[in-house]
Write a protein that holds these residues in place. Structure first.
Motif, PDB file in Angstrom:
ATOM      1  N   VAL A  34     -62.275  51.741 -24.504  1.00 57.88           N
ATOM      2  CA  VAL A  34     -62.619  53.153 -24.391  1.00 57.88           C
ATOM      3  C   VAL A  34     -61.747  53.957 -25.354  1.00 57.88           C
ATOM      4  CG1 VAL A  34     -62.819  55.144 -22.854  1.00 57.88           C
ATOM      5  CG2 VAL A  34     -63.263  52.830 -21.982  1.00 57.88           C
ATOM      6  N   ILE A  35     -62.395  54.728 -26.217  1.00 57.47           N
ATOM      7  CA  ILE A  35     -61.712  55.503 -27.254  1.00 57.47           C
ATOM      8  C   ILE A  35     -61.173  56.812 -26.658  1.00 57.47           C
ATOM      9  CG2 ILE A  35     -62.027  56.714 -29.447  1.00 57.47           C
ATOM     10  CD1 ILE A  35     -61.960  53.642 -29.652  1.00 57.47           C
ATOM     11  N   SER A  36     -59.982  57.218 -27.108  1.00 57.85           N
ATOM     12  CA  SER A  36     -59.315  58.372 -26.517  1.00 57.85           C
ATOM     13  C   SER A  36     -59.498  59.664 -27.308  1.00 57.85           C
ATOM     14  CB  SER A  36     -57.820  58.100 -26.383  1.00 57.85           C
ATOM     15  OG  SER A  36     -57.227  57.908 -27.665  1.00 57.85           O
ATOM     16  N   ARG A  37     -59.772  59.579 -28.613  1.00 63.48           N
ATOM     17  CA  ARG A  37     -59.839  60.809 -29.397  1.00 63.48           C
ATOM     18  C   ARG A  37     -60.711  60.616 -30.626  1.00 63.48           C
ATOM     19  NH1 ARG A  37     -56.276  60.826 -33.813  1.00 63.48           N
ATOM     20  NH2 ARG A  37     -54.663  59.211 -33.847  1.00 63.48           N
ATOM     21  N   LEU A  38     -61.114  61.733 -31.207  1.00 67.26           N
ATOM     22  CA  LEU A  38     -61.926  61.685 -32.415  1.00 67.26           C
ATOM     23  C   LEU A  38     -61.148  60.968 -33.511  1.00 67.26           C
ATOM     24  CD1 LEU A  38     -64.077  64.521 -33.856  1.00 67.26           C
ATOM     25  CD2 LEU A  38     -62.527  63.281 -35.360  1.00 67.26           C
ATOM     26  N   CYS A  39     -61.819  60.010 -34.154  1.00 69.56           N
ATOM     27  CA  CYS A  39     -61.117  59.258 -35.196  1.00 69.56           C
ATOM     28  C   CYS A  39     -62.128  58.610 -36.132  1.00 69.56           C
ATOM     29  CB  CYS A  39     -60.211  58.184 -34.588  1.00 69.56           C
ATOM     30  SG  CYS A  39     -61.068  56.986 -33.532  1.00 69.56           S
ATOM     31  N   ARG A  40     -61.648  58.272 -37.305  1.00 64.99           N
ATOM     32  CA  ARG A  40     -62.453  57.575 -38.304  1.00 64.99           C
ATOM     33  C   ARG A  40     -61.508  56.829 -39.234  1.00 64.99           C
ATOM     34  NH1 ARG A  40     -66.165  61.170 -42.137  1.00 64.99           N
ATOM     35  NH2 ARG A  40     -64.105  61.614 -43.027  1.00 64.99           N
ATOM     36  N   GLU A  41     -61.951  55.672 -39.714  1.00 64.65           N
ATOM     37  CA  GLU A  41     -61.174  54.866 -40.665  1.00 64.65           C
ATOM     38  C   GLU A  41     -59.758  54.606 -40.141  1.00 64.65           C
ATOM     39  OE1 GLU A  41     -61.508  56.824 -44.426  1.00 64.65           O
ATOM     40  OE2 GLU A  41     -63.656  56.408 -44.598  1.00 64.65           O
ATOM     41  N   VAL A  42     -59.711  54.078 -38.925  1.00 62.34           N
ATOM     42  CA  VAL A  42     -58.439  53.793 -38.276  1.00 62.34           C
ATOM     43  C   VAL A  42     -57.937  52.422 -38.740  1.00 62.34           C
ATOM     44  CG1 VAL A  42     -57.260  53.492 -36.067  1.00 62.34           C
ATOM     45  CG2 VAL A  42     -59.171  55.108 -36.258  1.00 62.34           C
ATOM     46  N   PRO A  43     -56.750  52.314 -39.299  1.00 64.78           N
ATOM     47  CA  PRO A  43     -56.223  50.991 -39.634  1.00 64.78           C
ATOM     48  C   PRO A  43     -55.903  50.209 -38.363  1.00 64.78           C
ATOM     49  CG  PRO A  43     -54.559  52.668 -40.026  1.00 64.78           C
ATOM     50  CD  PRO A  43     -55.826  53.404 -39.685  1.00 64.78           C
ATOM     51  N   ALA A  44     -56.022  48.892 -38.439  1.00 68.05           N
ATOM     52  CA  ALA A  44     -55.762  48.063 -37.271  1.00 68.05           C
ATOM     53  C   ALA A  44     -54.374  48.309 -36.707  1.00 68.05           C
ATOM     54  CB  ALA A  44     -55.943  46.588 -37.630  1.00 68.05           C
ATOM     55  N   SER A  45     -53.425  48.611 -37.563  1.00 65.55           N
ATOM     56  CA  SER A  45     -52.047  48.828 -37.119  1.00 65.55           C
ATOM     57  C   SER A  45     -51.896  50.070 -36.250  1.00 65.55           C
ATOM     58  CB  SER A  45     -51.113  48.940 -38.328  1.00 65.55           C
ATOM     59  OG  SER A  45     -51.476  50.041 -39.150  1.00 65.55           O
ATOM     60  N   VAL A 101     -59.175  43.085 -30.712  1.00 65.93           N
ATOM     61  CA  VAL A 101     -59.465  44.476 -30.383  1.00 65.93           C
ATOM     62  C   VAL A 101     -59.033  45.433 -31.498  1.00 65.93           C
ATOM     63  CG1 VAL A 101     -58.798  46.368 -28.847  1.00 65.93           C
ATOM     64  CG2 VAL A 101     -59.478  44.159 -27.890  1.00 65.93           C
ATOM     65  N   ASP A 102     -57.813  45.312 -31.992  1.00 66.04           N
ATOM     66  CA  ASP A 102     -57.343  46.238 -33.017  1.00 66.04           C
ATOM     67  C   ASP A 102     -58.195  46.161 -34.275  1.00 66.04           C
ATOM     68  OD1 ASP A 102     -55.371  46.861 -31.220  1.00 66.04           O
ATOM     69  OD2 ASP A 102     -53.749  45.885 -32.330  1.00 66.04           O
ATOM     70  N   GLU A 103     -58.563  44.943 -34.650  1.00 64.39           N
ATOM     71  CA  GLU A 103     -59.386  44.753 -35.849  1.00 64.39           C
ATOM     72  C   GLU A 103     -60.800  45.280 -35.624  1.00 64.39           C
ATOM     73  OE1 GLU A 103     -57.420  42.431 -34.477  1.00 64.39           O
ATOM     74  OE2 GLU A 103     -55.839  42.527 -36.002  1.00 64.39           O
ATOM     75  N   LEU A 104     -61.306  45.174 -34.390  1.00 64.94           N
ATOM     76  CA  LEU A 104     -62.636  45.721 -34.105  1.00 64.94           C
ATOM     77  C   LEU A 104     -62.642  47.240 -34.227  1.00 64.94           C
ATOM     78  CD1 LEU A 104     -63.828  43.583 -31.058  1.00 64.94           C
ATOM     79  CD2 LEU A 104     -64.684  43.484 -33.408  1.00 64.94           C
ATOM     80  N   VAL A 105     -61.606  47.884 -33.705  1.00 66.69           N
ATOM     81  CA  VAL A 105     -61.527  49.346 -33.838  1.00 66.69           C
ATOM     82  C   VAL A 105     -61.515  49.733 -35.319  1.00 66.69           C
ATOM     83  CG1 VAL A 105     -60.078  51.367 -33.432  1.00 66.69           C
ATOM     84  CG2 VAL A 105     -60.407  49.688 -31.608  1.00 66.69           C
ATOM     85  N   ALA A 106     -60.761  48.995 -36.121  1.00 65.78           N
ATOM     86  CA  ALA A 106     -60.713  49.282 -37.557  1.00 65.78           C
ATOM     87  C   ALA A 106     -62.081  49.068 -38.192  1.00 65.78           C
ATOM     88  CB  ALA A 106     -59.664  48.396 -38.233  1.00 65.78           C
TER      89      ALA A 106
END
Length: 260
Positions: free
Chosen positions: A120-131, A206-211
């Protein structure tokens, strides 16, 4: 922290769930002021969880699904996992909450359950690096990526197969503190275990999927990313009770019915 969305009387609220899930009689929910996507305060007295109706923990603008992200599931579907996981969308109208029915449309083909860990995403975001992925994650919940296999095969794309009303149960709440890297995940139908896997086997974590997802889509607070399903998917029919359990989060149960 466990964050739920619930109705009590004529009021729909977000709240914080306390107690031991292994002892349902100890569970209570305390309303919060506003929404959980920013710092919040408790705004009422605890209510026994048995006295409220749990709803889908968020109303996402979109659900982003990830296909073939477990090698064993890719093989059971007759192929190998791709180098980059398949991405698809499920509409917001496919989302239902705990205990709400999975309603099979008239003429539905062979419909399968798919137990998944949902982000579940917490805030507006785009092009988030995995880190920095953890900076935009509110928490995790259970999901069932219900799929009509006949339509998936005949259509050549997955919109109808995975996007029907009620084909995305999520819940029972959002767990904000769990580590998603090594969780048992499974599904049972009428008490018989069908799926039993671990998120340690995710091909793309998970982190890589968000990225990956945020490279294409602007993500909004409450959006949901489904991370894929382990092997063991199977048919569900009207009258079945389907439960998805993710270690450290809880169990999501829905009954299958024929749409009126």
């Amino acid at each position: 922290m466990r964050i739920a969305r619930f109705s009590y009387g004529e009021t729909v609220s977000f709240g914080v769930v306390d107690g031991d899930p292994a002892r349902p009689e100890t569970l209570s929910v305390t309303p919060i002021a506003g929404h959980p996507f920013a710092p919040f305060q408790l705004s009422g007295e605890p209510v026994a969880l048995a006295d409220v109706r749990l709803l889908a923990p968020v109303l996402p603008s979109k659900v982003i699904g990830i296909g073939k992200n477990y090698a064993d599931h890719a093989r059971e579907m007759g192929g190998e996992a791709p180098a980059v996981p398949t991405i698809f969308l499920k509409p917001s109208t496919s989302v239902v909450g705990p205990a709400e029915p999975i309603a099979l449309p008239a003429g539905a083909g062979t419909v399968h359950h798919e137990a998944e860990l949902a982000v579940v995403i917490s805030r507006l975001c785009r092009e988030v690096p995995a880190s920095r992925a953890k900076d935009v994650i509110l928490g995790y919940t259970c999901a069932n990526d219900v799929t009509d296999r006949d339509l998936q095969s005949s259509d050549g794309q997955w919109a109808r197969a995975k996007g029907a009303d009620s084909f995305c149960p999520i819940g029972p709440w959002i767990e904000t503190t769990v580590d998603p890297s090594r969780l048992r995940i499974g599904a049972d139908v009428n008490g018989t275990v069908r799926q039993d896997g671990t998120t340690a086997d995710l091909l793309t974590g998970v982190d890589e999927l968000v990225a990956l997802v945020s490279q294409t889509f602007t993500l909004l607070p409450g959006d949901v990313i489904l991370t894929g399903t382990p092997a063991g998917v199977g048919p569900i029919v009207p009258g079945d009770f389907v439960s998805v359990t993710v270690e450290g989060i809880g169990t999501l149960t829905n009954r299958v019915v024929a749409r009126d």
